[in-house]
Design a protein around this motif. Structure first.
Motif, PDB file in Angstrom:
ATOM      1  N   ARG A  38     -16.334  13.060   4.221  1.00  0.00           N
ATOM      2  CA  ARG A  38     -15.861  12.147   5.251  1.00  0.00           C
ATOM      3  C   ARG A  38     -16.030  10.684   4.814  1.00  0.00           C
ATOM      4  O   ARG A  38     -17.051  10.327   4.241  1.00  0.00           O
ATOM      5  N   TYR A  39     -15.018   9.878   5.125  1.00  0.00           N
ATOM      6  CA  TYR A  39     -15.045   8.460   4.798  1.00  0.00           C
ATOM      7  C   TYR A  39     -14.723   7.652   6.058  1.00  0.00           C
ATOM      8  O   TYR A  39     -14.011   8.120   6.951  1.00  0.00           O
ATOM      9  N   SER A  40     -15.229   6.431   6.092  1.00  0.00           N
ATOM     10  CA  SER A  40     -14.935   5.523   7.199  1.00  0.00           C
ATOM     11  C   SER A  40     -14.719   4.130   6.640  1.00  0.00           C
ATOM     12  O   SER A  40     -15.535   3.637   5.847  1.00  0.00           O
ATOM     13  N   SER A  41     -13.626   3.499   7.023  1.00  0.00           N
ATOM     14  CA  SER A  41     -13.330   2.166   6.505  1.00  0.00           C
ATOM     15  C   SER A  41     -12.738   1.295   7.607  1.00  0.00           C
ATOM     16  O   SER A  41     -12.025   1.770   8.492  1.00  0.00           O
ATOM     17  N   LEU A  42     -13.046   0.007   7.555  1.00  0.00           N
ATOM     18  CA  LEU A  42     -12.535  -0.954   8.517  1.00  0.00           C
ATOM     19  C   LEU A  42     -11.082  -1.272   8.189  1.00  0.00           C
ATOM     20  O   LEU A  42     -10.742  -1.551   7.044  1.00  0.00           O
ATOM     21  N   CYS A  43     -10.213  -1.242   9.204  1.00  0.00           N
ATOM     22  CA  CYS A  43      -8.772  -1.444   8.985  1.00  0.00           C
ATOM     23  C   CYS A  43      -8.195  -2.417  10.014  1.00  0.00           C
ATOM     24  O   CYS A  43      -8.723  -2.581  11.111  1.00  0.00           O
ATOM     25  N   ILE A  44      -7.087  -3.025   9.624  1.00  0.00           N
ATOM     26  CA  ILE A  44      -6.243  -3.775  10.553  1.00  0.00           C
ATOM     27  C   ILE A  44      -4.878  -3.105  10.550  1.00  0.00           C
ATOM     28  O   ILE A  44      -4.301  -2.867   9.478  1.00  0.00           O
ATOM     29  N   ALA A  45      -4.362  -2.809  11.736  1.00  0.00           N
ATOM     30  CA  ALA A  45      -3.036  -2.200  11.848  1.00  0.00           C
ATOM     31  C   ALA A  45      -2.146  -3.070  12.727  1.00  0.00           C
ATOM     32  O   ALA A  45      -2.602  -3.613  13.746  1.00  0.00           O
ATOM     33  N   PHE A  46      -0.893  -3.199  12.338  1.00  0.00           N
ATOM     34  CA  PHE A  46       0.116  -3.876  13.161  1.00  0.00           C
ATOM     35  C   PHE A  46       1.186  -2.856  13.494  1.00  0.00           C
ATOM     36  O   PHE A  46       1.758  -2.226  12.609  1.00  0.00           O
ATOM     37  N   THR A  47       1.453  -2.689  14.781  1.00  0.00           N
ATOM     38  CA  THR A  47       2.430  -1.710  15.245  1.00  0.00           C
ATOM     39  C   THR A  47       3.517  -2.414  16.040  1.00  0.00           C
ATOM     40  O   THR A  47       3.213  -3.197  16.955  1.00  0.00           O
ATOM     41  N   ASN A  48       4.776  -2.135  15.700  1.00  0.00           N
ATOM     42  CA  ASN A  48       5.888  -2.769  16.400  1.00  0.00           C
ATOM     43  C   ASN A  48       7.151  -1.951  16.189  1.00  0.00           C
ATOM     44  O   ASN A  48       7.284  -1.262  15.177  1.00  0.00           O
ATOM     45  N   ALA A  49       8.077  -2.039  17.133  1.00  0.00           N
ATOM     46  CA  ALA A  49       9.329  -1.298  17.027  1.00  0.00           C
ATOM     47  C   ALA A  49      10.443  -2.116  16.384  1.00  0.00           C
ATOM     48  O   ALA A  49      11.569  -1.624  16.240  1.00  0.00           O
ATOM     49  N   SER A  50      10.137  -3.350  15.986  1.00  0.00           N
ATOM     50  CA  SER A  50      11.133  -4.191  15.322  1.00  0.00           C
ATOM     51  C   SER A  50      10.928  -4.139  13.811  1.00  0.00           C
ATOM     52  O   SER A  50       9.904  -4.594  13.309  1.00  0.00           O
ATOM     53  N   LYS A  51      11.892  -3.623  13.096  1.00  0.00           N
ATOM     54  CA  LYS A  51      11.778  -3.514  11.638  1.00  0.00           C
ATOM     55  C   LYS A  51      11.630  -4.881  10.970  1.00  0.00           C
ATOM     56  O   LYS A  51      10.829  -5.022  10.028  1.00  0.00           O
ATOM     57  N   PRO A  52      12.369  -5.911  11.381  1.00  0.00           N
ATOM     58  CA  PRO A  52      12.186  -7.218  10.738  1.00  0.00           C
ATOM     59  C   PRO A  52      10.762  -7.758  10.872  1.00  0.00           C
ATOM     60  O   PRO A  52      10.263  -8.412   9.947  1.00  0.00           O
ATOM     61  N   LEU A  53      10.091  -7.498  11.995  1.00  0.00           N
ATOM     62  CA  LEU A  53       8.711  -7.946  12.149  1.00  0.00           C
ATOM     63  C   LEU A  53       7.780  -7.169  11.226  1.00  0.00           C
ATOM     64  O   LEU A  53       6.869  -7.741  10.611  1.00  0.00           O
ATOM     65  N   LEU A  54       7.992  -5.861  11.119  1.00  0.00           N
ATOM     66  CA  LEU A  54       7.198  -5.045  10.202  1.00  0.00           C
ATOM     67  C   LEU A  54       7.400  -5.511   8.766  1.00  0.00           C
ATOM     68  O   LEU A  54       6.439  -5.620   7.992  1.00  0.00           O
ATOM     69  N   ASP A  55       8.649  -5.780   8.397  1.00  0.00           N
ATOM     70  CA  ASP A  55       8.952  -6.286   7.050  1.00  0.00           C
ATOM     71  C   ASP A  55       8.216  -7.599   6.806  1.00  0.00           C
ATOM     72  O   ASP A  55       7.637  -7.813   5.728  1.00  0.00           O
ATOM     73  N   PHE A  56       8.239  -8.476   7.808  1.00  0.00           N
ATOM     74  CA  PHE A  56       7.624  -9.793   7.669  1.00  0.00           C
ATOM     75  C   PHE A  56       6.116  -9.691   7.453  1.00  0.00           C
ATOM     76  O   PHE A  56       5.563 -10.324   6.540  1.00  0.00           O
ATOM     77  N   VAL A  57       5.425  -8.902   8.275  1.00  0.00           N
ATOM     78  CA  VAL A  57       3.972  -8.763   8.140  1.00  0.00           C
ATOM     79  C   VAL A  57       3.627  -8.121   6.804  1.00  0.00           C
ATOM     80  O   VAL A  57       2.720  -8.558   6.092  1.00  0.00           O
ATOM     81  N   HIS A  58       4.372  -7.070   6.429  1.00  0.00           N
ATOM     82  CA  HIS A  58       4.149  -6.392   5.149  1.00  0.00           C
ATOM     83  C   HIS A  58       4.307  -7.366   3.980  1.00  0.00           C
ATOM     84  O   HIS A  58       3.456  -7.437   3.086  1.00  0.00           O
ATOM     85  N   ASP A  59       5.393  -8.147   4.005  1.00  0.00           N
ATOM     86  CA  ASP A  59       5.655  -9.092   2.919  1.00  0.00           C
ATOM     87  C   ASP A  59       4.626 -10.222   2.903  1.00  0.00           C
ATOM     88  O   ASP A  59       4.199 -10.663   1.827  1.00  0.00           O
ATOM     89  N   PHE A  60       4.228 -10.699   4.094  1.00  0.00           N
ATOM     90  CA  PHE A  60       3.231 -11.758   4.171  1.00  0.00           C
ATOM     91  C   PHE A  60       1.923 -11.303   3.544  1.00  0.00           C
ATOM     92  O   PHE A  60       1.307 -12.041   2.762  1.00  0.00           O
ATOM     93  N   TRP A  61       1.498 -10.109   3.882  1.00  0.00           N
ATOM     94  CA  TRP A  61       0.249  -9.591   3.317  1.00  0.00           C
ATOM     95  C   TRP A  61       0.341  -9.446   1.802  1.00  0.00           C
ATOM     96  O   TRP A  61      -0.580  -9.817   1.079  1.00  0.00           O
ATOM     97  N   ARG A  62       1.454  -8.929   1.302  1.00  0.00           N
ATOM     98  CA  ARG A  62       1.604  -8.769  -0.146  1.00  0.00           C
ATOM     99  C   ARG A  62       1.612 -10.128  -0.847  1.00  0.00           C
ATOM    100  O   ARG A  62       0.970 -10.299  -1.887  1.00  0.00           O
ATOM    101  N   GLU A  63       2.322 -11.088  -0.270  1.00  0.00           N
ATOM    102  CA  GLU A  63       2.408 -12.418  -0.880  1.00  0.00           C
ATOM    103  C   GLU A  63       1.056 -13.119  -0.930  1.00  0.00           C
ATOM    104  O   GLU A  63       0.838 -14.006  -1.767  1.00  0.00           O
ATOM    105  N   ASN A  64       0.148 -12.722  -0.036  1.00  0.00           N
ATOM    106  CA  ASN A  64      -1.169 -13.356   0.012  1.00  0.00           C
ATOM    107  C   ASN A  64      -2.249 -12.526  -0.680  1.00  0.00           C
ATOM    108  O   ASN A  64      -3.443 -12.736  -0.458  1.00  0.00           O
ATOM    109  N   GLY A  65      -1.812 -11.573  -1.505  1.00  0.00           N
ATOM    110  CA  GLY A  65      -2.741 -10.845  -2.355  1.00  0.00           C
ATOM    111  C   GLY A  65      -3.339  -9.587  -1.755  1.00  0.00           C
ATOM    112  O   GLY A  65      -4.198  -8.954  -2.371  1.00  0.00           O
ATOM    113  N   PHE A  66      -2.910  -9.204  -0.557  1.00  0.00           N
ATOM    114  CA  PHE A  66      -3.401  -7.976   0.053  1.00  0.00           C
ATOM    115  C   PHE A  66      -2.569  -6.785  -0.417  1.00  0.00           C
ATOM    116  O   PHE A  66      -1.477  -6.951  -0.962  1.00  0.00           O
ATOM    117  N   LYS A  67      -3.076  -5.588  -0.158  1.00  0.00           N
ATOM    118  CA  LYS A  67      -2.342  -4.368  -0.521  1.00  0.00           C
ATOM    119  C   LYS A  67      -2.113  -3.523   0.731  1.00  0.00           C
ATOM    120  O   LYS A  67      -2.851  -2.568   1.002  1.00  0.00           O
TER     121      LYS A  67
END
Length: 199
Positions: free
Chosen positions: A134-163
């Motif tokens: 068993r493993y436990s890790s701290l996470c942040i999740a963003f949930t939304n029904a708008s694909k452009p918003l999901l794309d934006f958050v995903h790209d923002f995180w990648r551009e700032n060095g997150f995975k």
């Protein structure tokens, strides 16, 4: 009459908040959130809107549900927010996205993401099992029904060095160092999220 806000990070954050928990129609701007877990953030949002437009903003607990509503009744404010990229009506049907003036500025992008995560995001312990361990890790999740918003958050995180990882309507930061870096570099104005993270 309203004060016309400057095009700055405070306005960018408000547009992120509205893209998450907000609603616009011709005469009203509203933000609806959980009355128990997000009341402090609701007070922050009321102060933010009031300061931006220099008008009174109400905050009310609904008697029929566990919700609190921040409300500004102003056609001029609604018209202004639409001119700055907010959608009037159904955000999902129209697939809301960040406006170009925000996309072009790193500070504004960060503020818009903060608004999104503070409203439609969550911080939680992800518990899973790998090969009976068993493993436990701290996470942040963003949930939304708008694909452009999901794309934006995903790209923002990648551009700032997150995975980030992405599945369906969710984008997540699942590495502890990413979660801590987000809390330090972008931060929260929702104490519900900030209280779960020690930076």
């Amino acid at each position: 009459k309203i004060k016309i806000p400057r095009q700055d990070e405070h306005l960018a954050e408000l547009l992120g908040i509205l893209a998450g928990d907000g609603h616009l129609h011709s005469y009203q701007v509203s933000v609806t959130t959980n009355a128990d877990t997000d009341f402090e953030h609701a007070r922050y949002v009321r102060a933010l809107i009031s300061e931006l437009f220099d008008v009174p903003v109400s905050i009310t607990r609904r008697k029929t549900s566990n919700a609190v509503v921040i409300l500004l009744s102003s056609k001029a404010a609604c018209d202004f927010l639409v001119s700055k990229g907010m959608i009037s009506g159904n955000k999902v049907a129209q697939q809301i996205r960040p406006p170009q003036w925000i996309l072009k500025n790193a500070t504004f992008r960060k503020a818009y993401v903060r608004g999104l995560i503070d409203t439609d995001g969550c911080v939680y312990q992800d518990r899973h099992k790998v090969k009976e361990k068993r493993y436990s890790s701290l996470c942040i999740a963003f949930t939304n029904a708008s694909k452009p918003l999901l794309d934006f958050v995903h790209d923002f995180w990648r551009e700032n060095g997150f995975k980030p990882t992405r599945f369906g309507r969710n984008v997540r930061l699942r590495r502890r160092k990413d979660v801590l870096a987000y809390a330090k570099e972008v931060g929260f104005h929702n104490s519900k999220h900030a209280g779960k993270i020690e930076v």
